[in-house]
Design an enzyme around this catalytic site. Structure first.
Site, PDB file in Angstrom:
ATOM      1  N   LYS A 199       2.661  67.214  41.164  1.00 21.59           N
ATOM      2  CA  LYS A 199       2.783  65.955  40.415  1.00 21.59           C
ATOM      3  C   LYS A 199       2.364  66.140  38.956  1.00 21.59           C
ATOM      4  CE  LYS A 199      -0.631  62.696  40.607  1.00 21.59           C
ATOM      5  NZ  LYS A 199      -1.002  62.358  39.227  1.00 21.59           N
ATOM      6  N   ASN A 200       1.254  66.835  38.759  1.00 26.01           N
ATOM      7  CA  ASN A 200       0.723  66.948  37.399  1.00 26.01           C
ATOM      8  C   ASN A 200       1.530  67.888  36.513  1.00 26.01           C
ATOM      9  OD1 ASN A 200      -1.176  65.105  38.139  1.00 26.01           O
ATOM     10  ND2 ASN A 200      -2.913  66.538  38.175  1.00 26.01           N
ATOM     11  N   CYS A 238      -8.880  53.232  34.459  1.00 26.00           N
ATOM     12  CA  CYS A 238      -8.145  53.400  35.703  1.00 26.00           C
ATOM     13  C   CYS A 238      -9.186  53.454  36.810  1.00 26.00           C
ATOM     14  CB  CYS A 238      -7.323  54.676  35.681  1.00 26.00           C
ATOM     15  SG  CYS A 238      -8.316  56.124  35.880  1.00 26.00           S
ATOM     16  N   ARG A 281     -10.660  55.884  30.778  1.00 23.60           N
ATOM     17  CA  ARG A 281      -9.867  57.094  30.510  1.00 23.60           C
ATOM     18  C   ARG A 281      -9.470  57.060  29.036  1.00 23.60           C
ATOM     19  NH1 ARG A 281      -7.704  59.281  35.772  1.00 23.60           N
ATOM     20  NH2 ARG A 281      -6.396  60.673  34.590  1.00 23.60           N
ATOM     21  N   PRO A 282     -10.389  57.435  28.157  1.00 17.04           N
ATOM     22  CA  PRO A 282     -10.104  57.364  26.724  1.00 17.04           C
ATOM     23  C   PRO A 282      -9.002  58.355  26.327  1.00 17.04           C
ATOM     24  CG  PRO A 282     -12.196  58.480  27.113  1.00 17.04           C
ATOM     25  CD  PRO A 282     -11.711  57.990  28.441  1.00 17.04           C
ATOM     26  N   ASP A 319      -8.900  59.254  22.914  1.00 16.00           N
ATOM     27  CA  ASP A 319      -9.290  59.556  21.534  1.00 16.00           C
ATOM     28  C   ASP A 319      -8.883  60.964  21.112  1.00 16.00           C
ATOM     29  OD1 ASP A 319     -11.256  60.072  23.596  1.00 16.00           O
ATOM     30  OD2 ASP A 319     -12.596  60.795  22.030  1.00 16.00           O
ATOM     31  N   LEU A 320      -8.982  61.929  22.039  1.00 16.95           N
ATOM     32  CA  LEU A 320      -8.642  63.313  21.679  1.00 16.95           C
ATOM     33  C   LEU A 320      -7.135  63.444  21.420  1.00 16.95           C
ATOM     34  CD1 LEU A 320     -10.851  65.136  24.352  1.00 16.95           C
ATOM     35  CD2 LEU A 320     -11.331  64.883  21.912  1.00 16.95           C
ATOM     36  N   ASP A 322     -10.067  67.043  41.162  1.00 20.02           N
ATOM     37  CA  ASP A 322      -9.160  66.382  42.109  1.00 20.02           C
ATOM     38  C   ASP A 322      -9.345  66.880  43.542  1.00 20.02           C
ATOM     39  OD1 ASP A 322      -8.090  64.912  40.084  1.00 20.02           O
ATOM     40  OD2 ASP A 322      -6.218  66.033  39.930  1.00 20.02           O
ATOM     41  N   ILE A 349     -16.445  65.593  35.768  1.00 16.22           N
ATOM     42  CA  ILE A 349     -15.308  65.181  34.931  1.00 16.22           C
ATOM     43  C   ILE A 349     -15.131  63.663  34.886  1.00 16.22           C
ATOM     44  CG2 ILE A 349     -12.835  65.514  34.450  1.00 16.22           C
ATOM     45  CD1 ILE A 349     -14.365  68.151  34.281  1.00 16.22           C
ATOM     46  N   ARG A 369       1.380  57.749  45.278  1.00 18.07           N
ATOM     47  CA  ARG A 369       1.517  58.221  43.891  1.00 18.07           C
ATOM     48  C   ARG A 369       1.561  59.742  43.835  1.00 18.07           C
ATOM     49  NH1 ARG A 369      -3.095  57.184  40.756  1.00 18.07           N
ATOM     50  NH2 ARG A 369      -1.900  58.587  39.468  1.00 18.07           N
TER      51      ARG A 369
END
Ligand code: UD1
Length: 423
Positions: free
Chosen positions: A27-28, A121, A126-127, A129-130, A311, A333, A403
């Site tokens: 998926k990723n 989420c 879940r920023p 900014d990066l 995960d 994480i 998902r």
């Protein structure tokens, strides 16, 4: 695509799993690769795309841009030559927080993008900014109003040096996507090294990009004028592989997994071996043979690749809930990774959490109960635990599981689990 919604999973635990499972595509990887197809001036044929609601959402995003997309027998065919639109609707951003990876693709292609702020989420804040500070360095002007991010690169994208203060997977992907057709060279220092990053780079390179060093912590992207159509096969999903290994291990089973990449799973295989499982690897398959009862393992710490993946944490926690002895798991994480543990304890597990630490005291047995999926991997962990729980478990809110898992119920049933979907 046959995803099940508003349904629940019913498991009668206690069946020992045995047989063979072909592991789905990652998926990723599919998500960023589909975002990469946006950059391509030609048809892209992407094989090994699992049938998932997240893939459906990605297809909707592409169609909303104006792309022609079909999904047939795990192959997505996408032609973005007709793209004319650059907004990701709020409803799709809400369905899938990782929609943010389409930002890089659409910016590279249209030099404009509008997305709603992704917010939080299930796993906590879940920023991005990066992502945003890197895009600004590449020449994107970003303004935020009414909960939307307006991104504009009409003055051109220019390669630059970017240092990530944390090796974010999504930020690394967005930078690669944005820089692939920028002018000049972009260098990412402290890039994420996950195998899905290399898969994205391999896909883009096969479409004419010039990306070097993916899979290491310095990635060089030499911008090219444009990308062409290509054919690509998505890598196997190492977290789904872990899920089916945990399912085998927790039931004392013996299962062969095919279509896997053992080199992507080194830290995971090590942990399974420490728990007493015998694992024999042969090319792109492995056979796991589990002891009658698993053993505790030394402290597991989730970290960025190649260390133990966050995960996979819930799956190992579920599996070690019935091991002999106590295991400590440290989650480094995500803040809200442990929400499934309350539900796991309803099945009779004895797990305490404090901040980012979970202490898993192995119990002799679990007993079936009703439980609710709080998120994708937490939901899969509940399925794993229910396979060994005596009696019936009823798992609800399974849209989270859909998902990321292509037919988890059918796959587990095919190796002997007593598992069904109740509509
Ligand atoms: C990806 C995976 C997800 C996996 C995660 C970590 C996808 C679709 N999802 O998510 O399954 O769990 O990698 O391996 O590939 N962070 C910031 N600012 C940012 C970006 C991230 O502070 O701009 C923080 C996050 O809050 C989190 C950590 O960095 O604490 C890791 O995030 P990141 O590596 O970006 O994960 P994702 O790409 O979101």
């Amino acid at each position: 695509m046959g995803c099940i919604n508003l349904a629940e999973i019913i498991v009668n635990g206690g069946k020992r799993l045995s047989g063979e499972i072909a592991v789905q595509g990652a998926k990723n990887s599919v998500l960023p690769v589909l975002a990469g197809a946006v950059l391509c001036d030609g048809e892209c044929v992407i094989h090994n795309c699992p049938d998932l609601s997240d893939v459906q959402t990605s297809i909707k995003i592409l169609q909303n841009f104006g792309a022609k997309v079909t999904y047939n027998n795990k192959t997505v065919t996408v032609d973005c030559r007709s793209i004319s639109y650059y907004e990701i609707p709020e409803s799709l951003m809400r369905e899938m927080r990782s929609s943010v990876v389409f930002l890089g693709g659409i910016l590279g292609r249209m030099k404009r993008a509008v997305i709603s702020s992704p917010g939080g989420c299930e796993l906590g804040p879940r920023p991005i900014d990066l992502h945003l500070s890197a895009l600004k360095k590449l020449g994107v002007e970003i303004t935020e109003e009414h909960g939307f991010l307006n991104c504009n690169a009409e003055n051109g994208l220019l390669g630059c040096e970017i240092h990530l203060t944390f090796p974010s997977v999504g930020a690394t992907e967005n930078i690669i996507l944005t820089a692939a057709t920028a002018k000049g060279v972009t260098v990412i220092h402290n890039a994420a090294k996950e195998p899905e990053i290399s898969d994205l780079a391999d896909f883009l390179n096969s479409a004419g990009a010039r990306i070097y060093g993916s899979g290491s912590d310095t990635v060089y992207i030499h911008g090219v004028d444009k990308l062409h159509g290509t054919t690509h096969t998505i890598i196997p999903d190492r977290i789904v592989a872990t899920t089916y290994m945990s399912a085998a291990a927790v039931t004392g089973g013996e299962v062969t997994l095919t279509n896997i990449m053992p080199s992507h799973m080194v830290s995971i295989l090590h942990t399974f071996r420490e728990s007493g499982c015998d694992i024999s690897v042969k090319g792109k398959s492995l056979k796991i043979t589990s002891p009658k009862r698993l053993y505790r393992v030394p402290t597991i710490r989730s970290l960025v690749y190649p260390a133990f993946p966050t995960d996979a944490g819930p799956l190992l926690i579920a599996m070690l809930a019935t091991a002999q002895g106590t295991t400590v798991f440290v989650e480094n994480i995500f803040e809200n990774r442990f929400r499934f543990i309350n539900e796991l304890n309803r099945l009779g597990a004895n797990i305490k959490t404090e901040g980012k630490v979970a202490v898993i005291e192995g119990v002799k047995s679990l007993s079936g109960a009703k439980c609710v999926c709080p998120d994708l991997r937490g939901g899969a962990a509940l399925v794993v635990a229910s396979l060994v729980a005596r009696g019936e478990s009823e798992i609800t809110n399974i849209s989270h599981i859909n998902r990321g898992y292509d037919n988890i119920v059918g796959v587990l049933a095919s190796v002997g689990a007593d598992i069904n979907v109740k509509e």
